[in-house]
Design a protein around this motif. Structure first.
Motif, PDB file in Angstrom:
ATOM      1  N   GLY A 161     -12.878  -6.013   7.052  1.00 53.24           N
ATOM      2  CA  GLY A 161     -11.532  -6.459   6.687  1.00 53.24           C
ATOM      3  C   GLY A 161     -11.501  -6.647   5.051  1.00 53.24           C
ATOM      4  N   LEU A 162     -12.790  -6.535   4.250  1.00 57.02           N
ATOM      5  CA  LEU A 162     -12.616  -6.879   2.714  1.00 57.02           C
ATOM      6  C   LEU A 162     -12.238  -5.726   2.072  1.00 57.02           C
ATOM      7  CD1 LEU A 162     -16.352  -8.110   2.490  1.00 57.02           C
ATOM      8  CD2 LEU A 162     -14.096  -9.522   2.289  1.00 57.02           C
ATOM      9  N   LEU A 163     -12.015  -4.645   2.567  1.00 59.91           N
ATOM     10  CA  LEU A 163     -11.582  -3.254   2.095  1.00 59.91           C
ATOM     11  C   LEU A 163     -10.540  -2.862   3.124  1.00 59.91           C
ATOM     12  CD1 LEU A 163     -13.994  -1.245   0.142  1.00 59.91           C
ATOM     13  CD2 LEU A 163     -12.717  -2.881  -0.966  1.00 59.91           C
ATOM     14  N   VAL A 164      -9.509  -2.084   2.685  1.00 63.23           N
ATOM     15  CA  VAL A 164      -8.460  -1.349   3.569  1.00 63.23           C
ATOM     16  C   VAL A 164      -8.167   0.011   3.198  1.00 63.23           C
ATOM     17  CG1 VAL A 164      -7.307  -3.414   4.366  1.00 63.23           C
ATOM     18  CG2 VAL A 164      -6.485  -2.275   2.234  1.00 63.23           C
ATOM     19  N   PRO A 165      -7.991   0.908   4.086  1.00 60.94           N
ATOM     20  CA  PRO A 165      -7.900   2.290   3.839  1.00 60.94           C
ATOM     21  C   PRO A 165      -6.621   2.406   3.120  1.00 60.94           C
ATOM     22  CG  PRO A 165      -7.823   2.209   6.120  1.00 60.94           C
ATOM     23  CD  PRO A 165      -8.302   1.126   5.616  1.00 60.94           C
ATOM     24  N   VAL A 166      -6.482   3.491   2.312  1.00 58.86           N
ATOM     25  CA  VAL A 166      -4.892   3.862   1.526  1.00 58.86           C
ATOM     26  C   VAL A 166      -4.850   5.064   1.666  1.00 58.86           C
ATOM     27  CG1 VAL A 166      -3.742   3.697  -0.677  1.00 58.86           C
ATOM     28  CG2 VAL A 166      -5.648   1.952  -0.308  1.00 58.86           C
ATOM     29  N   THR A 167      -3.636   5.547   2.475  1.00 59.70           N
ATOM     30  CA  THR A 167      -3.277   6.990   2.841  1.00 59.70           C
ATOM     31  C   THR A 167      -4.213   7.281   3.810  1.00 59.70           C
ATOM     32  OG1 THR A 167      -4.165   8.434   1.211  1.00 59.70           O
ATOM     33  CG2 THR A 167      -2.218   7.154   0.367  1.00 59.70           C
ATOM     34  N   ASP A 168      -3.767   8.657   4.435  1.00 55.12           N
ATOM     35  CA  ASP A 168      -4.321   9.353   5.481  1.00 55.12           C
ATOM     36  C   ASP A 168      -5.312  10.253   4.949  1.00 55.12           C
ATOM     37  OD1 ASP A 168      -3.152   7.409   7.541  1.00 55.12           O
ATOM     38  OD2 ASP A 168      -1.516   8.798   7.698  1.00 55.12           O
ATOM     39  N   HIS A 169      -5.199  10.718   3.734  1.00 55.32           N
ATOM     40  CA  HIS A 169      -5.681  11.865   3.216  1.00 55.32           C
ATOM     41  C   HIS A 169      -7.227  11.511   2.826  1.00 55.32           C
ATOM     42  CE1 HIS A 169      -6.556  15.636   1.485  1.00 55.32           C
ATOM     43  NE2 HIS A 169      -7.055  15.244   0.477  1.00 55.32           N
ATOM     44  N   VAL A 170      -8.252  12.244   3.479  1.00 48.75           N
ATOM     45  CA  VAL A 170      -9.738  12.291   3.093  1.00 48.75           C
ATOM     46  C   VAL A 170     -10.195  13.463   2.527  1.00 48.75           C
ATOM     47  CG1 VAL A 170     -11.996  12.117   4.208  1.00 48.75           C
ATOM     48  CG2 VAL A 170     -10.027  10.827   5.062  1.00 48.75           C
ATOM     49  N   LEU A 199       0.872  -1.186  -0.153  1.00 48.75           N
ATOM     50  CA  LEU A 199      -0.115   0.007  -0.021  1.00 48.75           C
ATOM     51  C   LEU A 199       0.831   1.083  -0.052  1.00 48.75           C
ATOM     52  CD1 LEU A 199      -2.645  -0.867   2.606  1.00 48.75           C
ATOM     53  CD2 LEU A 199      -3.035  -1.108   0.095  1.00 48.75           C
ATOM     54  N   PRO A 200       0.662   2.109  -0.928  1.00 53.88           N
ATOM     55  CA  PRO A 200       1.441   3.325  -0.877  1.00 53.88           C
ATOM     56  C   PRO A 200       1.317   4.257   0.501  1.00 53.88           C
ATOM     57  CG  PRO A 200      -0.576   3.786  -2.336  1.00 53.88           C
ATOM     58  CD  PRO A 200      -0.528   2.225  -1.986  1.00 53.88           C
ATOM     59  N   LYS A 201       2.166   4.864   0.873  1.00 56.10           N
ATOM     60  CA  LYS A 201       2.044   5.793   1.998  1.00 56.10           C
ATOM     61  C   LYS A 201       1.626   7.283   1.883  1.00 56.10           C
ATOM     62  CE  LYS A 201       3.244   2.287   4.782  1.00 56.10           C
ATOM     63  NZ  LYS A 201       2.364   1.464   5.263  1.00 56.10           N
ATOM     64  N   SER A 202       1.897   7.732   0.468  1.00 56.65           N
ATOM     65  CA  SER A 202       1.600   9.053   0.260  1.00 56.65           C
ATOM     66  C   SER A 202       0.904   9.085  -0.966  1.00 56.65           C
ATOM     67  CB  SER A 202       2.976   9.773   0.091  1.00 56.65           C
ATOM     68  OG  SER A 202       3.579   9.487  -1.223  1.00 56.65           O
ATOM     69  N   ALA A 203       0.243  10.212  -1.289  1.00 52.71           N
ATOM     70  CA  ALA A 203      -0.583  10.632  -2.401  1.00 52.71           C
ATOM     71  C   ALA A 203       0.311  10.569  -3.759  1.00 52.71           C
ATOM     72  CB  ALA A 203      -1.130  11.946  -2.388  1.00 52.71           C
ATOM     73  N   ALA A 204       1.773  10.986  -3.764  1.00 49.72           N
ATOM     74  CA  ALA A 204       2.593  10.826  -4.736  1.00 49.72           C
ATOM     75  C   ALA A 204       2.950   9.302  -5.029  1.00 49.72           C
ATOM     76  CB  ALA A 204       3.972  11.826  -4.308  1.00 49.72           C
ATOM     77  N   GLU A 205       3.244   8.586  -4.134  1.00 47.67           N
ATOM     78  CA  GLU A 205       3.106   7.235  -4.383  1.00 47.67           C
ATOM     79  C   GLU A 205       2.228   6.274  -4.878  1.00 47.67           C
ATOM     80  OE1 GLU A 205       4.774   3.205  -1.921  1.00 47.67           O
ATOM     81  OE2 GLU A 205       4.652   4.912  -1.072  1.00 47.67           O
ATOM     82  N   LEU A 206       0.770   7.018  -4.451  1.00 51.81           N
ATOM     83  CA  LEU A 206      -0.497   6.423  -5.067  1.00 51.81           C
ATOM     84  C   LEU A 206      -0.311   6.496  -6.383  1.00 51.81           C
ATOM     85  CD1 LEU A 206      -3.202   5.098  -4.621  1.00 51.81           C
ATOM     86  CD2 LEU A 206      -3.874   7.224  -3.819  1.00 51.81           C
ATOM     87  N   ALA A 207       0.149   7.547  -7.085  1.00 50.17           N
ATOM     88  CA  ALA A 207      -0.187   7.893  -8.463  1.00 50.17           C
ATOM     89  C   ALA A 207       0.669   6.880  -9.170  1.00 50.17           C
ATOM     90  CB  ALA A 207       0.355   9.366  -8.575  1.00 50.17           C
ATOM     91  N   THR A 208       1.538   6.239  -8.726  1.00 55.46           N
ATOM     92  CA  THR A 208       2.150   5.151  -9.421  1.00 55.46           C
ATOM     93  C   THR A 208       1.371   3.647  -9.704  1.00 55.46           C
ATOM     94  OG1 THR A 208       3.422   4.378  -7.759  1.00 55.46           O
ATOM     95  CG2 THR A 208       4.360   6.265  -8.972  1.00 55.46           C
ATOM     96  N   HIS A 209       0.485   3.610  -8.817  1.00 53.94           N
ATOM     97  CA  HIS A 209      -0.258   2.310  -8.592  1.00 53.94           C
ATOM     98  C   HIS A 209      -1.531   2.251  -9.669  1.00 53.94           C
ATOM     99  CE1 HIS A 209       0.987   0.363  -4.687  1.00 53.94           C
ATOM    100  NE2 HIS A 209       1.786   1.650  -4.603  1.00 53.94           N
ATOM    101  N   ARG A 210      -1.985   1.191  -9.558  1.00 53.29           N
ATOM    102  CA  ARG A 210      -3.185   0.750 -10.600  1.00 53.29           C
ATOM    103  C   ARG A 210      -4.428   1.473  -9.946  1.00 53.29           C
ATOM    104  NH1 ARG A 210      -2.376  -5.745 -11.154  1.00 53.29           N
ATOM    105  NH2 ARG A 210      -4.511  -5.630 -11.047  1.00 53.29           N
ATOM    106  N   LEU A 211      -5.028   2.383 -10.905  1.00 56.62           N
ATOM    107  CA  LEU A 211      -6.177   2.877 -10.262  1.00 56.62           C
ATOM    108  C   LEU A 211      -7.535   2.753 -10.935  1.00 56.62           C
ATOM    109  CD1 LEU A 211      -4.897   6.653 -10.095  1.00 56.62           C
ATOM    110  CD2 LEU A 211      -4.843   4.880  -8.075  1.00 56.62           C
ATOM    111  N   ILE A 212      -8.710   2.773 -10.315  1.00 52.60           N
ATOM    112  CA  ILE A 212     -10.254   2.340 -10.914  1.00 52.60           C
ATOM    113  C   ILE A 212     -10.800   3.554 -10.735  1.00 52.60           C
ATOM    114  CG2 ILE A 212     -11.988   1.029 -10.859  1.00 52.60           C
ATOM    115  CD1 ILE A 212     -10.573  -1.260  -9.553  1.00 52.60           C
ATOM    116  N   HIS A 213     -11.134   4.186 -11.896  1.00 49.62           N
ATOM    117  CA  HIS A 213     -12.292   5.290 -12.053  1.00 49.62           C
ATOM    118  C   HIS A 213     -13.299   4.901 -12.169  1.00 49.62           C
ATOM    119  CE1 HIS A 213      -8.383   7.555 -13.149  1.00 49.62           C
ATOM    120  NE2 HIS A 213      -7.814   6.418 -13.523  1.00 49.62           N
TER     121      HIS A 213
END
Length: 300
Positions: free
Chosen positions: A259-268, A183-197
């Motif tokens: 536990g079926l989903l987990v949150p990613v990063t702390d930003h809301v 799981l990415p720790k930051s928004a910048a790291e998240l941008a490199t992951h596979r995203l679903i729109h």
């Protein structure tokens, strides 16, 4: 002055005319109404004589509304629709029974369904009917007592409203994705992951661009990633490990707790909007509809 009884056609002839015009067929109208084709033709001919206007062009195995017929059919259809809905409202108020709630499929699936047993336990005498659609229904026109909408009450001047949940949005992933890719720790790291729109066709929904902007980051390749126009399928894709998606707290909270989903990063992302139960200002709710409304609001 002549009375309306003499000026207006009979309700029966109007019902026959509406069906024949809608189906463009006397035979099909008869089948729907339990009449013979000859009886439908006779009723329409009588209506034309009473009005002094030709309503249909008769063709082989088909009838087509004339210009005058089209205008009259639009008014008759609207009038009969209002009468039917008003009669249904009176019948429901008299007999109690079911209460219809119009909502998105996502709300029905992820908010209402996990609470359905609680609803039955606390309101055992009420039969709840959830009517879902890919857009917000006009519950005034549809004769539906209650609806769920996201946005701001000032956008719905014809409705009363009570809040259900603030709009809070954050990324979520499935456990299989987290185990495989981390799981990415930051928004910048998240941008490199596979995203679903989520690409909502009718309802306005926050995008990844908005989430990244609120987090002080940017998504360099906005075209990258899986795109789905149904939130239920988005969540299914997340749980299957297909990528990371935006989750709305009020819809995802039960899946997170299990536990079926987990949150990613702390930003809301907090949009300042909310989700509400709404009901028309021009129609009084039945006792059961008021109970359902109050039950929904109590879950906030």
């Amino acid at each position: 002055m002549r009375s309306l009884r003499h000026l207006l056609p009979s309700a029966g002839s109007l019902i026959v005319f509406e069906a024949a015009g809608r189906l463009s067929s006397f035979t099909a109208a008869g089948r729907e109404l339990g009449m013979t084709q000859a009886a439908v033709s006779y009723a329409v001919r009588g209506l034309e004589e009473q009005l002094g206007a030709k309503l249909f062009q008769r063709r082989h195995r088909q009838v087509i509304l004339t210009e005058a017929g089209e205008r009259f059919h639009a008014d008759v259809s609207l009038g009969l629709s209002h009468i039917r809905k008003s009669a249904e409202d009176l019948r429901l108020q008299a007999t109690g029974g079911h209460v219809t709630l119009a909502a998105s499929t996502a709300f029905g699936s992820f908010w209402m369904m996990p609470r359905l047993q609680q609803f039955r336990d606390e309101l055992p005498g009420i039969d709840l009917r959830i009517q879902t659609a890919d857009r917000d229904l006009d519950i005034i026109a549809e004769g539906i007592p209650l609806g769920v909408r996201g946005g701001e009450p000032r956008d719905w001047p014809d409705y009363h409203s009570l809040p259900l949940a603030d709009e809070e949005i954050f990324p979520v992933a499935g456990t299989s994705y987290a185990a495989k890719f981390g799981l990415p720790k930051s928004a910048a790291e998240l941008a490199t992951h596979r995203l679903i729109h989520l690409e909502e066709p009718y309802r306005e929904a926050a995008s990844w661009d908005e989430w990244f902007q609120s987090a002080g980051a940017s998504l360099s390749d906005t075209a990258r990633g899986l795109r789905i126009n149904d939130y239920g399928l988005v969540i299914q894709g997340v749980m299957e490990g297909q990528g990371i998606a935006l989750g709305w707290r009020h819809l995802a909270e039960r899946l997170l707790a299990s536990g079926l989903l987990v949150p990613v990063t702390d930003h809301v992302l907090r949009t300042g909007k909310a989700f509400y139960v709404v009901w028309p200002k021009n129609r009084e709710l039945s006792e059961n509809a008021r109970k359902v409304r109050d039950w929904l609001a109590a879950q906030a």
